[in-house]
Design an enzyme around this catalytic site. Sequence first.
Site, short mmCIF file in Angstrom:
data_model
loop_
_atom_site.label_atom_id
_atom_site.label_comp_id
_atom_site.label_asym_id
_atom_site.label_seq_id
_atom_site.Cartn_x
_atom_site.Cartn_y
_atom_site.Cartn_z
N CYS A 54 -2.67 1.57 -17.33
CA CYS A 54 -2.44 0.43 -16.44
C CYS A 54 -2.57 -0.88 -17.22
O CYS A 54 -3.51 -1.07 -17.99
CB CYS A 54 -3.41 0.46 -15.28
N CYS A 58 -8.50 -4.92 -13.90
CA CYS A 58 -9.54 -4.70 -12.88
C CYS A 58 -10.82 -4.18 -13.55
O CYS A 58 -10.79 -3.18 -14.27
CB CYS A 58 -9.05 -3.72 -11.83
N CYS A 61 -12.19 -0.31 -13.48
CA CYS A 61 -11.27 0.82 -13.64
C CYS A 61 -11.11 1.24 -15.10
O CYS A 61 -10.76 0.43 -15.96
CB CYS A 61 -9.92 0.45 -13.05
N CYS A 98 -2.73 11.47 0.76
CA CYS A 98 -2.34 10.21 0.13
C CYS A 98 -1.86 10.46 -1.29
O CYS A 98 -2.56 11.08 -2.10
CB CYS A 98 -3.50 9.23 0.12
N CYS A 130 0.40 9.28 3.51
CA CYS A 130 -0.01 7.97 3.04
C CYS A 130 0.40 7.82 1.58
O CYS A 130 0.62 8.81 0.88
CB CYS A 130 -1.53 7.79 3.14
N CYS A 190 -3.77 0.30 5.16
CA CYS A 190 -5.09 0.81 4.78
C CYS A 190 -5.63 -0.16 3.74
O CYS A 190 -5.16 -0.18 2.60
CB CYS A 190 -4.95 2.22 4.22
N ARG A 260 -13.37 4.89 6.42
CA ARG A 260 -13.41 6.08 5.57
C ARG A 260 -14.25 5.74 4.34
O ARG A 260 -14.09 4.69 3.72
CB ARG A 260 -11.98 6.44 5.19
#
Length: 411
Positions: A54, A58, A61, A98, A130, A190, A260
């Site tokens: 990626c 962030c 991560c 998902c 999802c 979500c 959740r």
Amino acid sequence: MPPLITREEAHRLGEIEDRAEIEALVERAWRARVERFGDATDMCSLVNAKSGGCAEDCGFCAQSRYAEADTPLHAMMEPEQVLEHARAAEAAGAHRFCMVTQGQGLSRRDFDKLLEGVRLVARETGLKRCASVGHLSPARARALKEAGVQRVHHNVETAASYYPEVSTTVRYEGRLRTIDALRDAGLETCVGGILNLGETRAQRVEMAFELAAIDPTSVPINLLNPRPGTKFGDRDVMDPWEAVKWIAIFRLILPDALFRLCGGRVENLGELQEIAVKAGLNGVMMGNFLTTLGSTPDEDRALFERHGLNVARQPDNGSNPRPDNRSGWLAGETPDVVGDHLAVATADPAEAIRALDVRLWDPATQLRFRRKANVPPRPDGAPNRGRGRPTREHGEAIPAGADDGHGGPQR
């Protein structure tokens, strides 16, 4: 529905530390949950359909190119592989599935593979669908809707005032634009974030009320599971009673949202996961997470069954994205959803159990890890931390300075 508490009360509740006061808060959140959802649950399972490499920064991560951790890597799954994982999730008792990919966008080729995977899951299973695929244009949001996706996940991660500490390459405003595009396409949203990134208690309240203004269908709550070699890699896990308190506060601020509990729940909550359910949860992310381990589906279902909550699916589960498995009472045993699923397929469930290989997503065996040849400095200038810390996935700490590339997990 508006919040059940004011900002002032939320700030006051955020400061309580007495165990009895937290338990009273949990009971209050439980009543709010039961009043709106009865005994219905909303259990999700995921697959990491594309991982690693990626370009964003962030701070939580390990997939980030700026993290001094081995990259958890695999290419975009083929549609048939996505379907295989969906069938395993269905057999394990999940209500929804998902499909998650890394980064803030997919190539046209990978996006087309994802769409075909969605179509297969919609056609071949009874699961709700999802997706979590980063930033989305209005056109791509509509394409997901047309393929059969019902809900799309896109976190804000933290309070707007703290967000620059979490990411500088992904704009907070861009996240809000994606959420708007999802709504315009007729998709459910979500939207949640991660607690314990270094934000203050006041910023947790800020985040909860920002989520209330967004008004998502579902709110996933993650608790930081520090990844060695990331910006937040040296943070301690949250005190479990502190985590339970904030789940209850979020429930009272967002009474109509589906809550959740996702990443970090095992490491942060331990034996208090069952109390966290009573603090207002509708479900958990069953099984494992993107790159870290979770619990077994049996353990996850039991957390809810012990409170008299219904974890069974319904025949129209795939067509109705909202939870629709309530029975109207909060007592007694819930069905054996795995046994029921197998009984439909064969007259001999015992034989089916022996024959069925339920292979949920498992990051410990299905990811490969690549050492980064070069890690650029983080755009915010912050160091990566936590080298040598143990993780549940690998069991032992890596000695600081060991020849493991950049302090990431050895494989």
